[in-house]
Design a protein around this motif. Sequence first.
Motif, PDB file in Angstrom:
ATOM      1  N   TYR A 182       0.809  -1.214   0.000  1.00 59.81           N
ATOM      2  CA  TYR A 182       0.000   0.000   0.000  1.00 59.81           C
ATOM      3  C   TYR A 182       0.845   1.268   0.000  1.00 59.81           C
ATOM      4  O   TYR A 182       0.319   2.367   0.141  1.00 59.81           O
TER       5      TYR A 182
ATOM      6  N   LYS B 260       0.734   5.561   1.034  1.00 54.76           N
ATOM      7  CA  LYS B 260      -0.630   5.943   1.420  1.00 54.76           C
ATOM      8  C   LYS B 260      -1.158   5.100   2.571  1.00 54.76           C
ATOM      9  O   LYS B 260      -1.911   5.584   3.397  1.00 54.76           O
ATOM     10  N   GLY B 261      -0.792   3.831   2.614  1.00 60.56           N
ATOM     11  CA  GLY B 261      -1.346   2.945   3.622  1.00 60.56           C
ATOM     12  C   GLY B 261      -2.835   2.739   3.395  1.00 60.56           C
ATOM     13  O   GLY B 261      -3.370   3.035   2.330  1.00 60.56           O
TER      14      GLY B 261
ATOM     15  N   CYS C 242      -5.877   4.087   5.394  1.00 63.10           N
ATOM     16  CA  CYS C 242      -6.259   4.979   6.488  1.00 63.10           C
ATOM     17  C   CYS C 242      -7.658   5.545   6.245  1.00 63.10           C
ATOM     18  O   CYS C 242      -8.095   5.671   5.106  1.00 63.10           O
ATOM     19  N   ILE C 243      -8.319   5.893   7.339  1.00 62.53           N
ATOM     20  CA  ILE C 243      -9.624   6.536   7.230  1.00 62.53           C
ATOM     21  C   ILE C 243      -9.450   8.034   7.418  1.00 62.53           C
ATOM     22  O   ILE C 243      -8.359   8.504   7.740  1.00 62.53           O
ATOM     23  N   GLU C 244     -10.522   8.770   7.232  1.00 62.54           N
ATOM     24  CA  GLU C 244     -10.451  10.233   7.220  1.00 62.54           C
ATOM     25  C   GLU C 244      -9.862  10.845   8.486  1.00 62.54           C
ATOM     26  O   GLU C 244      -9.190  11.861   8.430  1.00 62.54           O
ATOM     27  N   ASN C 245     -10.119  10.239   9.653  1.00 58.52           N
ATOM     28  CA  ASN C 245      -9.610  10.825  10.890  1.00 58.52           C
ATOM     29  C   ASN C 245      -8.119  10.551  11.107  1.00 58.52           C
ATOM     30  O   ASN C 245      -7.557  10.940  12.121  1.00 58.52           O
ATOM     31  N   GLY C 246      -7.477   9.853  10.163  1.00 56.67           N
ATOM     32  CA  GLY C 246      -6.044   9.588  10.244  1.00 56.67           C
ATOM     33  C   GLY C 246      -5.683   8.238  10.841  1.00 56.67           C
ATOM     34  O   GLY C 246      -4.525   7.846  10.830  1.00 56.67           O
ATOM     35  N   GLU C 247      -6.675   7.520  11.367  1.00 59.99           N
ATOM     36  CA  GLU C 247      -6.411   6.190  11.906  1.00 59.99           C
ATOM     37  C   GLU C 247      -6.147   5.231  10.752  1.00 59.99           C
ATOM     38  O   GLU C 247      -6.857   5.247   9.745  1.00 59.99           O
ATOM     39  N   CYS C 248      -5.116   4.393  10.906  1.00 61.06           N
ATOM     40  CA  CYS C 248      -4.714   3.520   9.804  1.00 61.06           C
ATOM     41  C   CYS C 248      -4.791   2.043  10.183  1.00 61.06           C
ATOM     42  O   CYS C 248      -4.272   1.646  11.232  1.00 61.06           O
TER      43      CYS C 248
ATOM     44  N   LYS D 173      -0.372   1.190   8.133  1.00 61.73           N
ATOM     45  CA  LYS D 173       0.305   2.485   8.121  1.00 61.73           C
ATOM     46  C   LYS D 173       1.066   2.685   6.810  1.00 61.73           C
ATOM     47  O   LYS D 173       1.519   1.723   6.190  1.00 61.73           O
TER      48      LYS D 173
END
Length: 178
Positions: A144, A147-148, A150-156, A159
């Motif tokens: 990945y 970019k990893g 990850c969701i909008e709030n930055g939690e992945c 990573k």
Amino acid sequence: MKAGIFLTFLFSTSTTSAWSPVSRREVFSEATKIVSAVTVGAAALNPTNANAVQMYNTAKGVKYAITKDVKNANYPQPGDFVVVDYTGYKVNGQIFDATHSEGKSNALLFKLGSGSVIPGLEDVVSQMAIGQKVQAIIPPSLAYGDKGVCIENGECLIKPGETLVYDIYLVKSSIPPP
């Protein structure tokens, strides 16, 4: 145990002087590290050990070991549909996805060469014989990347720049319909 060997030996980034697990998961994780370190250490001391793991590299950079081989090797061709069972791990041993995880009962089906899975998974499956099982170490550039996942709030979930480990079983392959 095999996942522990790769994960502990190849990607161990920290050691602790005191072992004080607080959950069953940590107990299992620490026990796996200890057993794996002893196993890998013993193999290193005895290079003629029949249980030594043979590592292979694809041309694109995926490292893998064959954990179950087959006698009559039939290989999928580009454009074939392949069916795989897999478990995806982070290098710390945490499972992030599996075809047999809770709520899932289907293997992964994809067309080889279509780009519908991460490049590293496609690369190693193209090298596998039908019925073979491998454990593959996929670098970030073939997973990945930067970019990893990850969701909008930055939690992945994964990573950016993370190396992944997959246990893969190539169940079958078939030519596409005309």
